[in-house]
Design a protein around this motif. Structure first.
Motif, PDB file in Angstrom:
ATOM      1  N   PRO A 125     -11.681  -4.495  -9.361  1.00  0.00           N
ATOM      2  CA  PRO A 125     -12.395  -5.801  -9.126  1.00  0.00           C
ATOM      3  C   PRO A 125     -12.304  -6.868  -9.904  1.00  0.00           C
ATOM      4  O   PRO A 125     -12.361  -6.499 -11.132  1.00  0.00           O
ATOM      5  CB  PRO A 125     -13.827  -5.275  -8.956  1.00  0.00           C
ATOM      6  CG  PRO A 125     -13.774  -3.701  -8.717  1.00  0.00           C
ATOM      7  CD  PRO A 125     -12.430  -3.369  -9.529  1.00  0.00           C
ATOM      8  N   ASP A 126     -12.184  -8.041  -9.835  1.00  0.00           N
ATOM      9  CA  ASP A 126     -12.404  -9.139 -10.581  1.00  0.00           C
ATOM     10  C   ASP A 126     -13.683  -8.836 -11.480  1.00  0.00           C
ATOM     11  O   ASP A 126     -14.927  -8.726 -11.226  1.00  0.00           O
ATOM     12  CB  ASP A 126     -12.569 -10.303 -10.143  1.00  0.00           C
ATOM     13  CG  ASP A 126     -11.277 -10.797  -9.210  1.00  0.00           C
ATOM     14  OD1 ASP A 126     -10.165 -10.207  -9.350  1.00  0.00           O
ATOM     15  OD2 ASP A 126     -11.422 -11.677  -8.354  1.00  0.00           O
ATOM     16  N   GLY A 127     -13.442  -8.911 -12.973  1.00  0.00           N
ATOM     17  CA  GLY A 127     -14.440  -8.776 -13.958  1.00  0.00           C
ATOM     18  C   GLY A 127     -14.727  -7.492 -14.392  1.00  0.00           C
ATOM     19  O   GLY A 127     -15.319  -7.101 -15.371  1.00  0.00           O
ATOM     20  N   ALA A 128     -13.866  -6.534 -13.792  1.00  0.00           N
ATOM     21  CA  ALA A 128     -14.180  -5.099 -14.075  1.00  0.00           C
ATOM     22  C   ALA A 128     -13.090  -4.569 -14.990  1.00  0.00           C
ATOM     23  O   ALA A 128     -11.783  -5.350 -15.113  1.00  0.00           O
ATOM     24  CB  ALA A 128     -13.991  -3.979 -13.161  1.00  0.00           C
ATOM     25  N   ALA A 129     -13.165  -3.769 -16.133  1.00  0.00           N
ATOM     26  CA  ALA A 129     -12.030  -3.128 -16.717  1.00  0.00           C
ATOM     27  C   ALA A 129     -11.563  -1.947 -16.228  1.00  0.00           C
ATOM     28  O   ALA A 129     -10.630  -1.405 -16.764  1.00  0.00           O
ATOM     29  CB  ALA A 129     -12.642  -2.792 -18.094  1.00  0.00           C
ATOM     30  N   THR A 130     -12.031  -1.471 -15.109  1.00  0.00           N
ATOM     31  CA  THR A 130     -11.524  -0.064 -14.678  1.00  0.00           C
ATOM     32  C   THR A 130     -11.238  -0.515 -13.103  1.00  0.00           C
ATOM     33  O   THR A 130     -11.502  -1.218 -12.557  1.00  0.00           O
ATOM     34  CB  THR A 130     -12.621   0.950 -14.576  1.00  0.00           C
ATOM     35  OG1 THR A 130     -13.775   0.412 -14.051  1.00  0.00           O
ATOM     36  CG2 THR A 130     -13.069   1.399 -16.214  1.00  0.00           C
ATOM     37  N   ALA A 131     -10.344   0.729 -12.414  1.00  0.00           N
ATOM     38  CA  ALA A 131     -10.005   0.519 -11.093  1.00  0.00           C
ATOM     39  C   ALA A 131     -10.578   1.548 -10.456  1.00  0.00           C
ATOM     40  O   ALA A 131     -11.007   2.648 -11.129  1.00  0.00           O
ATOM     41  CB  ALA A 131      -8.491   0.402 -11.069  1.00  0.00           C
ATOM     42  N   MET A 132     -10.938   1.404  -9.179  1.00  0.00           N
ATOM     43  CA  MET A 132     -11.364   2.364  -8.228  1.00  0.00           C
ATOM     44  C   MET A 132     -10.511   2.810  -7.263  1.00  0.00           C
ATOM     45  O   MET A 132      -9.705   1.800  -6.614  1.00  0.00           O
ATOM     46  CB  MET A 132     -12.691   2.001  -7.766  1.00  0.00           C
ATOM     47  CG  MET A 132     -12.686   0.538  -7.352  1.00  0.00           C
ATOM     48  SD  MET A 132     -14.578  -0.127  -7.101  1.00  0.00           S
ATOM     49  CE  MET A 132     -15.169   1.135  -5.667  1.00  0.00           C
ATOM     50  N   VAL A 133     -10.387   4.115  -6.875  1.00  0.00           N
ATOM     51  CA  VAL A 133      -9.445   4.360  -5.754  1.00  0.00           C
ATOM     52  C   VAL A 133      -9.909   4.208  -4.420  1.00  0.00           C
ATOM     53  O   VAL A 133     -11.125   4.099  -4.480  1.00  0.00           O
ATOM     54  CB  VAL A 133      -9.116   5.994  -5.955  1.00  0.00           C
ATOM     55  CG1 VAL A 133      -8.433   6.336  -4.741  1.00  0.00           C
ATOM     56  CG2 VAL A 133      -8.737   6.467  -7.272  1.00  0.00           C
ATOM     57  N   HIS A 134      -9.389   3.629  -3.522  1.00  0.00           N
ATOM     58  CA  HIS A 134      -9.736   3.322  -2.226  1.00  0.00           C
ATOM     59  C   HIS A 134      -8.718   3.034  -1.259  1.00  0.00           C
ATOM     60  O   HIS A 134      -7.489   2.924  -1.625  1.00  0.00           O
ATOM     61  CB  HIS A 134     -10.683   2.062  -2.163  1.00  0.00           C
ATOM     62  CG  HIS A 134     -11.940   2.345  -1.213  1.00  0.00           C
ATOM     63  ND1 HIS A 134     -11.885   3.098  -0.099  1.00  0.00           N
ATOM     64  CD2 HIS A 134     -13.268   1.771  -1.128  1.00  0.00           C
ATOM     65  CE1 HIS A 134     -13.147   2.812   0.564  1.00  0.00           C
ATOM     66  NE2 HIS A 134     -13.753   1.924   0.017  1.00  0.00           N
ATOM     67  N   ALA A 135      -9.079   2.850  -0.157  1.00  0.00           N
ATOM     68  CA  ALA A 135      -8.059   2.831   1.142  1.00  0.00           C
ATOM     69  C   ALA A 135      -7.907   0.883   1.062  1.00  0.00           C
ATOM     70  O   ALA A 135      -9.011   0.276   0.938  1.00  0.00           O
ATOM     71  CB  ALA A 135      -8.502   3.218   2.298  1.00  0.00           C
ATOM     72  N   VAL A 136      -6.650   0.664   1.297  1.00  0.00           N
ATOM     73  CA  VAL A 136      -6.365  -0.573   1.626  1.00  0.00           C
ATOM     74  C   VAL A 136      -5.848  -0.726   3.133  1.00  0.00           C
ATOM     75  O   VAL A 136      -4.693  -0.063   3.159  1.00  0.00           O
ATOM     76  CB  VAL A 136      -5.375  -1.310   0.846  1.00  0.00           C
ATOM     77  CG1 VAL A 136      -4.905  -2.915   1.041  1.00  0.00           C
ATOM     78  CG2 VAL A 136      -5.957  -1.410  -0.882  1.00  0.00           C
ATOM     79  N   ASP A 137      -6.553  -1.728   4.077  1.00  0.00           N
ATOM     80  CA  ASP A 137      -5.851  -1.661   5.424  1.00  0.00           C
ATOM     81  C   ASP A 137      -5.014  -3.078   5.278  1.00  0.00           C
ATOM     82  O   ASP A 137      -5.457  -4.062   5.782  1.00  0.00           O
ATOM     83  CB  ASP A 137      -7.183  -1.875   6.077  1.00  0.00           C
ATOM     84  CG  ASP A 137      -6.541  -1.741   7.702  1.00  0.00           C
ATOM     85  OD1 ASP A 137      -5.500  -1.377   7.796  1.00  0.00           O
ATOM     86  OD2 ASP A 137      -7.672  -2.114   8.515  1.00  0.00           O
ATOM     87  N   ALA A 138      -3.652  -2.708   5.077  1.00  0.00           N
ATOM     88  CA  ALA A 138      -2.908  -3.849   5.063  1.00  0.00           C
ATOM     89  C   ALA A 138      -2.010  -3.972   6.330  1.00  0.00           C
ATOM     90  O   ALA A 138      -1.159  -5.036   6.517  1.00  0.00           O
ATOM     91  CB  ALA A 138      -1.788  -3.679   3.730  1.00  0.00           C
ATOM     92  N   GLY A 139      -1.927  -3.098   7.253  1.00  0.00           N
ATOM     93  CA  GLY A 139      -1.377  -2.893   8.399  1.00  0.00           C
ATOM     94  C   GLY A 139      -0.029  -2.663   8.379  1.00  0.00           C
ATOM     95  O   GLY A 139       0.481  -1.695   9.141  1.00  0.00           O
ATOM     96  N   SER A 140       0.858  -3.009   7.379  1.00  0.00           N
ATOM     97  CA  SER A 140       2.214  -2.616   7.392  1.00  0.00           C
ATOM     98  C   SER A 140       2.576  -2.401   5.617  1.00  0.00           C
ATOM     99  O   SER A 140       1.971  -3.122   4.734  1.00  0.00           O
ATOM    100  CB  SER A 140       2.979  -3.597   7.605  1.00  0.00           C
ATOM    101  OG  SER A 140       4.553  -3.514   7.101  1.00  0.00           O
ATOM    102  N   ILE A 141       3.238  -1.423   5.352  1.00  0.00           N
ATOM    103  CA  ILE A 141       3.697  -1.218   4.224  1.00  0.00           C
ATOM    104  C   ILE A 141       4.400  -2.355   3.498  1.00  0.00           C
ATOM    105  O   ILE A 141       4.318  -2.714   2.100  1.00  0.00           O
ATOM    106  CB  ILE A 141       4.871   0.088   3.972  1.00  0.00           C
ATOM    107  CG1 ILE A 141       5.012   0.441   2.570  1.00  0.00           C
ATOM    108  CG2 ILE A 141       5.985  -0.414   4.556  1.00  0.00           C
ATOM    109  CD1 ILE A 141       5.830   1.736   2.143  1.00  0.00           C
TER     110      ILE A 141
END
Lengths: 145, 381
Positions: free
Chosen positions: A98-114
């Motif tokens: 997330p903007d402003g964070a130093a770490t990443a979090m695992v989650h799903a991304v609903d992009a519709g297509s690869i």
């Protein structure tokens, strides 16, 4: 009649989890469509927040809002979701910072297509209609509009 | 010669039925930071961590030591998990002491915990099936055997139940605060497992306990008095085998004799000033007094009857209120060592036994088959 060789034995017991002041605040934030991190003494913002600095054990208490948008730093495509997956259509599991964070979090991304997925892509949160105090109150991320 | 181990920090949580104000990491950190503060140390001063708790099924987190490493400042440090059922808190203390005595580490944080409210301990003890008889159900026949063998009157159990709860009123961290406890109340409380009544049984608690252990030089340098580890021993035996005496398990007898020998104690009743014994059900006080040869055969219950084990008696047992007043299972054994340390440091506050210089700490677990014992002193050897 054949001799039985196996019987089934299913264990199931519902446990509860106390959240404490920091994870509790994080989940309250999600209800209000806010993503909270916590600042370490070295100035790094950890998301999701912890009660302590994982490198030093120091107690942390400075909650800060991050996002709402974020950046995909790594991802993998799930072409055939199973009933236990967070989405019922093809999606990406991704590390999102997330903007402003130093770490990443695992989650799903609903992009519709690869084809819409790429490292470095910008994403925004999609919120669950009826929050239930779990991480998927942030239902998933989607390509930023 | 082995290094001498000093206890320079003691910390515990307020034990309660349900600590829903803290997470599991938060619960451990509450005890750990109190121990660090007491030792005038920071997380960075700790070289290694030893962590103990009872079965993982109690909270439903498998190998919780992995999940808790960061919360205990464990990044990049050696960490060891101990598990010996109910005695685990005592065993965890002892493993920590050995790491100092063997000069492997200079400062060790030993910590143990349980958050019983997050699961169901009776279900966990039964291996995840609904056929458990509970700890009380396992111990009741042995308690009955003790009563028949010694002719102890029924009120002995009630007396222990009242004494420990009165002591707990003087301990700010104790779970049960039963200001109106009385022999009558215990006697009239529900029968759970004959002869054990409700008020003769331990509570289910959330809680943690931590100690900071270090070497002789640091122990002598500490600004507050240290407790000195004069002896430690563990013994185990099978839960059932032909000829076993579950009322006076051989592992418990040998464990006690080992710590007395190490500490040069020949008459424990006279040379020990205060004892913290693992007494989750009232009758285990006289049973351990005899099972550890503090009292002769059939004499343990007489020490209870005459008031010798009261706070102001000649051999105070569980001045803290004991397991009968607070039972965060994984931590309960370490609390015996921590309270023994507080006594010989002279820092036990309202439940301080005057002039305590030598203390016995004891924990047991399983079907009275795992023992962890120690002798703590106010002075180094």
């Amino acid at each position: 009649m054949s001799q039985p060789r196996i019987v089934e034995s299913t264990l199931e017991f519902p446990y509860s989890r106390t959240l404490g002041p920091v994870v509790g605040a994080f989940l309250s934030g999600l209800r209000e469509h806010r993503i909270l991190g916590i600042r370490t003494r070295a100035g790094k913002v950890l998301v999701p927040p912890l009660e302590y600095d994982p490198n030093t054990g120091d107690a942390l208490d400075e909650l800060v809002e991050v996002g709402p948008q974020g950046t995909v730093t790594s991802w993998t495509w799930v072409d055939e979701p199973t009933p236990k997956h967070p989405l019922d259509r093809p999606f990406a599991f991704a590390l999102v910072t997330p903007d402003g964070a130093a770490t990443a979090m695992v989650h799903a991304v609903d992009a519709g297509s690869i084809d819409r997925m790429s490292t470095g892509m910008r994403v925004q949160p999609r919120w669950r209609a009826e929050p239930h105090n779990m991480i998927d109150d942030l239902a998933c991320w989607e390509p930023a509009s | 010669m082995a290094e001498q181990c000093a206890v320079i920090g003691v910390g515990q949580t307020h034990h309660k039925k349900r600590r829903d104000d803290v997470s599991i990491p938060g619960l451990l950190r509450e005890a750990a930071t109190r121990a660090l503060d007491d030792a005038e140390c920071t997380w960075a001063d700790i070289d290694a961590i030893v962590i103990g708790k009872a079965p993982d099924a109690f909270e439903g987190i498998v190998q919780p030591e992995l999940f808790l490493a960061d919360a205990l400042g464990g990044a990049g440090k050696p960490m060891l998990r101990v598990h010996t059922a109910g005695s685990v808190g005592g065993s965890t203390f002892i493993v920590g002491a050995h790491l100092v005595e063997s000069r492997i580490h200079e400062r060790v944080l030993a910590i143990s915990w349980e958050k019983q409210s997050e699961g169901n301990a009776q279900w966990g003890l039964a291996g995840g099936r609904s056929r458990g008889i509970g700890a009380g159900g396992a111990f009741a026949p042995w308690i009955r055997a003790y009563i028949e063998k010694t002719g102890a009157p029924e009120y002995i159990g009630w007396q222990v139940a009242v004494k420990d709860r009165l002591n707990a009123l003087k301990n700010p961290y104790a779970h049960l605060k039963l200001a109106d406890i009385s022999i009558e109340k215990v006697k009239e409380s529900a029968m759970l497992w004959d002869p054990l009544r409700f008020l003769e049984s331990c509570p289910s608690s959330d809680g943690a306990c931590a100690v900071v252990l270090t070497n002789e030089a640091n122990g002598k340098r500490a600004s507050k008095p240290a407790a000195w580890v004069a002896a430690t021993a563990v013994r185990s035996e099978l839960g059932a085998f032909p000829g076993r005496d579950p009322v006076r398990p051989l592992a418990g007898v040998e464990c006690a004799h080992d710590v007395y020998r190490q500490a040069g104690i020949s008459v424990p009743r006279q040379e020990i000033d205060v004892a913290e014994l693992y007494v989750p059900f009232s009758w285990y006080e006289p049973m351990w007094l005899e099972g550890h040869d503090i009292a002769g055969p059939g004499e343990g219950w007489k020490m209870v009857e005459s008031g010798d084990t009261e706070l102001t008696g000649s051999f105070p047992v569980n001045a803290s209120g004991g397991v009968l007043s607070s039972n965060p299972i994984g931590a309960s054994g370490m609390l015996r060592f921590a309270e023994a340390a507080l006594q010989v440091r002279g820092l036990a506050g309202e439940h301080q036994v005057d002039g305590a210089r030598t203390a016995l700490a004891q924990a047991y677990g399983g079907g009275a088959q795992y023992f962890a014992m120690g002798i703590l002193r106010s002075q180094p050897a």
